[in-house]
Design a protein around this motif. Structure first.
Motif, short mmCIF file in Angstrom:
data_model
loop_
_atom_site.label_atom_id
_atom_site.label_comp_id
_atom_site.label_asym_id
_atom_site.label_seq_id
_atom_site.Cartn_x
_atom_site.Cartn_y
_atom_site.Cartn_z
N LEU A 179 50.33 9.71 31.33
CA LEU A 179 48.33 11.08 31.23
C LEU A 179 47.96 10.09 31.54
O LEU A 179 47.21 9.58 30.35
CB LEU A 179 49.14 11.66 29.69
CG LEU A 179 50.31 11.68 29.40
CD1 LEU A 179 50.77 12.17 27.63
CD2 LEU A 179 50.69 12.94 29.92
N PRO A 180 47.14 10.40 32.75
CA PRO A 180 45.58 9.97 33.27
C PRO A 180 43.97 11.07 32.60
O PRO A 180 45.01 12.25 32.19
CB PRO A 180 45.51 9.48 34.48
CG PRO A 180 47.04 10.59 34.53
CD PRO A 180 47.65 11.46 33.79
N ASN A 181 43.71 10.34 32.70
CA ASN A 181 42.91 11.43 32.42
C ASN A 181 41.01 10.60 33.17
O ASN A 181 41.16 8.89 32.32
CB ASN A 181 42.24 11.41 30.57
CG ASN A 181 41.65 11.69 29.97
OD1 ASN A 181 39.75 12.73 30.49
ND2 ASN A 181 41.61 13.27 29.07
N LEU A 182 40.43 12.02 33.72
CA LEU A 182 39.50 11.55 34.51
C LEU A 182 38.31 11.74 33.59
O LEU A 182 37.90 13.54 33.83
CB LEU A 182 39.12 11.66 36.01
CG LEU A 182 37.92 11.19 35.99
CD1 LEU A 182 37.21 9.68 36.06
CD2 LEU A 182 38.05 11.83 38.24
N MET A 183 36.80 11.05 32.62
CA MET A 183 35.75 11.98 32.65
C MET A 183 34.81 12.19 33.43
O MET A 183 34.20 10.17 33.38
CB MET A 183 35.66 12.40 31.05
CG MET A 183 34.52 13.22 30.70
SD MET A 183 35.33 14.62 30.35
CE MET A 183 33.38 15.16 29.26
N LEU A 184 33.59 12.69 34.03
CA LEU A 184 32.29 12.57 34.15
C LEU A 184 31.30 13.08 34.03
O LEU A 184 31.37 14.25 33.72
CB LEU A 184 32.38 12.84 35.67
CG LEU A 184 33.24 12.36 37.14
CD1 LEU A 184 33.70 12.77 38.81
CD2 LEU A 184 33.57 10.47 36.69
N ASP A 185 30.11 12.71 33.73
CA ASP A 185 29.24 12.83 32.61
C ASP A 185 27.93 13.02 33.43
O ASP A 185 27.28 11.08 33.51
CB ASP A 185 28.92 12.43 31.69
CG ASP A 185 28.29 12.76 29.90
OD1 ASP A 185 28.60 13.67 29.38
OD2 ASP A 185 27.15 12.98 30.46
#
Length: 693
Positions: free
Chosen positions: A433-439
């Protein structure tokens, strides 16, 4: 709908016109000290992961009897509440097809997991007055909290503020024979922190056969051993008995919403729960840039449920370990962060079923007859996770996450000595279960973020079994991808806060419950769903003067959830609205504070129609509910505090459905039972006494 829209706009426009200086907060009784705590994240959520927090500011809008109204204030969250002991939390439509209870999310009490091995969580096992806040991560964005499709809920226990010793007692009485008392002790001397609460609640309930009685004891204590080590102990014990009125058909609901279903009334159906959670946590600081938090925990549930079609006796024993390493390092002259760890959980679920011979018991309710089932299931689950947060510039950061889950069920039928189900194992493959967050920070007060994450949900015990009671080898985990774009905007010197989220989730291997008898269900994978949504939150603090503060808020949810592919026994439901999800929900409110002692909060909840059948030919009615609560809190000298509160729920006495069932059927010529009536207008009052050493 028009009335709701104009009310929403008027609150927002009125509040935006003014600003002064903030009102000071009183910190004596833990009522006001967190009034401005609501923020994007807390220490429980690592890095950039957005979450929403409800605390004293939301709790003070509602009665202290139930957590549900405060949680329904959160955009994207809707809790169906059939009774105080029957709650189903849905987040962005996830969990809407679960028939009873809450699954498809992870729940934590501080750092201790409280979701059982089959994925079920019981929010009703916790007293609202023992909590400092509730943090909700919507969708599978929290890598460190399981990456479930529904998200994660983290309950925060109350703690003493600063170096102090406080005693408080809050007594509440009200309609339907309500009595609730919460006695609290909190102490902190710089090293030792102790929180001890005892609560007792009784109510006859609005409906027939709906009495509820609960006793609870909570101990939350920690000790600072030295500068590098802190140890804490959490013990939560709840003992409650709740009668069950069950759901009503449309005719019975229209005639008399207070009545209980005939068979449940005749059987005097109830459930009796004895629940204990024990957790021990150690935090060790290896250096200024690296630390570890490790928890071991044990939970025990002894439950009996008397139903017209059988008496169920359950014992669940679970234990596990959770460890989280976190640190930071220099990257391009900026602080980068990382976490890694794991969570291991095992539990043993024993359930026996007996005939209910209530019809032979001369009107005295349930009577245990012959046993017809004896089962045991061993459930193992582990998660390994890690995140890496990299600030590429002052404005732009990214966070990468990865969670790996492995689940195994070992089911045994101990009543029927048949070779096909004497020992049946369901071993799901490890899921990545991958996750990518950009802020990105547009300014110091405005930022946008985007998230792409994969989540999953395990089937419940019932969903893993066939109608014959054996393991279904074809049942699969639900999986889905989440795409989200959001903003966090502050205006007018941060007096105005605006949250906007747009998301889409696509769910594969949708798990649905199929009714095979009046109150028996099995699960199967039936297709794909698409969850599109818009969530909006507006909060404004208008300081009219030194002695007057008005804080309006607006929370709005728009759901466009539908079946992408759904074929059930040759009938194609593709394109229909997802069953069990309101298209629109919203909460507006106005909070007033005067002279730092008096408050008056009024809220309005709107819920649109809810599709009740996959065919889309039956909906529940929309409804609006108003609540109001006012109170006065005053110091008497330097040590004593006294407060009084008065509230009204369902101010205009609306008739509405507080919870619904979907795709239900009538058996034996009886009408299908879709509806759980909400309470009629009711009142409550509280007296609060506090003493500070």
């Amino acid at each position: 709908m028009k009335r709701y829209f104009f009310f929403l706009i008027s609150l927002f426009l009125t509040s935006y016109c003014w600003s002064q200086n903030p009102v000071n907060k009183d910190s004596v009784t833990q009522l006001d000290e967190v009034i401005l705590l609501d923020a994007l994240r807390t220490k429980n959520t690592i890095g950039l992961t957005p979450s929403e927090i409800i605390s004293a500011r939301a709790f003070q809008n509602y009665s202290p009897v139930s957590i549900v109204p405060a949680m329904n204030q959160i955009p994207g969250v809707y809790v169906f509440s059939g009774a105080l002991n029957t709650n189903r939390i849905t987040i962005r439509g996830i969990g809407s097809r679960t028939l009873f209870g809450t699954n498809k999310l992870r729940m934590y009490y501080s750092d201790i997991p409280i979701t059982d091995g089959s994925g079920f969580s019981s929010i009703e096992a916790f007293d609202l007055e023992n909590l400092s806040q509730i943090e909700v991560v919507k969708g599978p964005k929290s890598t460190t909290h399981g990456a479930n499709l529904g998200g994660a809920i983290i309950l925060g226990p109350k703690e003493a503020l600063g170096v102090s010793t406080n005693f408080s007692n809050n007594l509440t009485v009200g309609s339907f024979g309500l009595f609730k008392n919460n006695l609290s002790f909190n102490h902190y001397n710089g090293k030792l922190r102790v929180g001890l609460q005892y609560s007792r609640m009784k109510t006859n309930g609005y409906r027939e056969n709906s009495k509820f009685e609960r006793d609870g004891l909570l101990l939350n204590t920690s000790y600072q051993i030295n500068t590098k080590n802190n140890i804490s102990l959490l013990v939560n014990h709840i003992d409650f008995t709740a009668q069950i009125p069950s759901s009503l058909g449309a005719t019975a609901f229209a005639e008399n919403p207070q009545q209980a279903t005939f068979t449940w009334r005749a059987a005097q159906g109830f459930e009796d729960n004895n629940y204990t959670l024990v957790g021990l946590n150690l935090v060790h600081q290896f250096s200024n840039t690296f630390q570890n938090s490790t928890s071991i925990f044990y939970n025990y549930l002894d439950k009996e449920e008397a139903r017209p079609f059988g008496i169920l006796e359950e014992i669940t024993k679970g234990y596990g370990l959770r460890t989280l390493f976190s640190g930071n390092f220099n990257f391009n002259n900026r602080g980068a962060q990382y976490t890694f760890g794991g969570e291991l959980f095992k539990d043993e679920y024993d359930w026996d079923e007996f005939e209910n011979r209530y019809e032979e018991n001369d009107g005295n309710g349930s009577l245990k007859g012959n046993q017809f089932a004896r089962n045991k299931e061993f459930r193992n689950q582990w998660n390994a996770f890690g995140t890496l947060l990299i600030p590429f510039s002052e404005k732009f950061s990214t966070q990468l996450g990865l969670n790996i889950n492995k689940t195994q069920y070992d089911y045994r039928d101990l009543f029927n000595a048949r070779s096909d189900n004497k020992s049946a194992d369901r071993n799901f493959k490890a899921i990545v279960l991958p996750n990518l967050m950009l802020d990105y920070a547009l300014t110091n007060n405005h930022k946008i973020y985007t998230n792409i994450s994969r989540g999953f949900s395990n089937p419940s015990v019932e969903e893993t079994l066939t109608p014959d009671g054996v393991i279904n080898p074809d049942i699969a985990q639900e999986t889905g991808m989440n795409y989200e774009l959001g903003t966090l905007l502050f205006f007018d010197e941060k007096r105005l806060k605006i949250d906007i989220s747009l998301y889409q989730m696509r769910i594969n291997n949708l798990l649905v419950g199929e009714r095979i008898d009046e109150d028996r269900f099995v699960g199967r994978n039936a297709g794909k769903t698409r969850h599109n949504g818009l969530e909006l939150g507006l909060n404004y603090t208008w300081d009219v003067s030194k002695n007057l503060q008005i804080a309006p808020f607006v929370n709005y949810t728009f759901n466009d959830h539908s079946f992408l592919e759904f074929n059930d026994e040759g009938v194609d439901y593709s394109g229909n609205a997802l069953t069990g999800v309101p298209k629109v929900t919203g909460t507006t409110g106005l909070q007033l504070r005067l002279f730092q002692h008096f408050y008056w909060n009024t809220t309005h909840q709107y819920v649109s129609t809810i599709p009740l059948t996959d065919t889309g030919d039956l909906d529940s009615d929309s409804f609006s509910i108003f609540t109001t609560r006012m109170g006065y809190l005053k110091k008497l000298g330097t040590n004593f505090t006294v407060g009084v509160d008065f509230g009204i729920n369902n101010l205009f006495d609306s008739v509405y459905t507080q919870s619904v069932l979907i795709n239900t059927q009538g058996f034996g010529g009886r009408e299908p039972r879709y509806f759980y009536p909400g309470d009629a207008r009711n009142y409550y009052g509280s007296i609060r006494l506090g003493y500070k050493l």
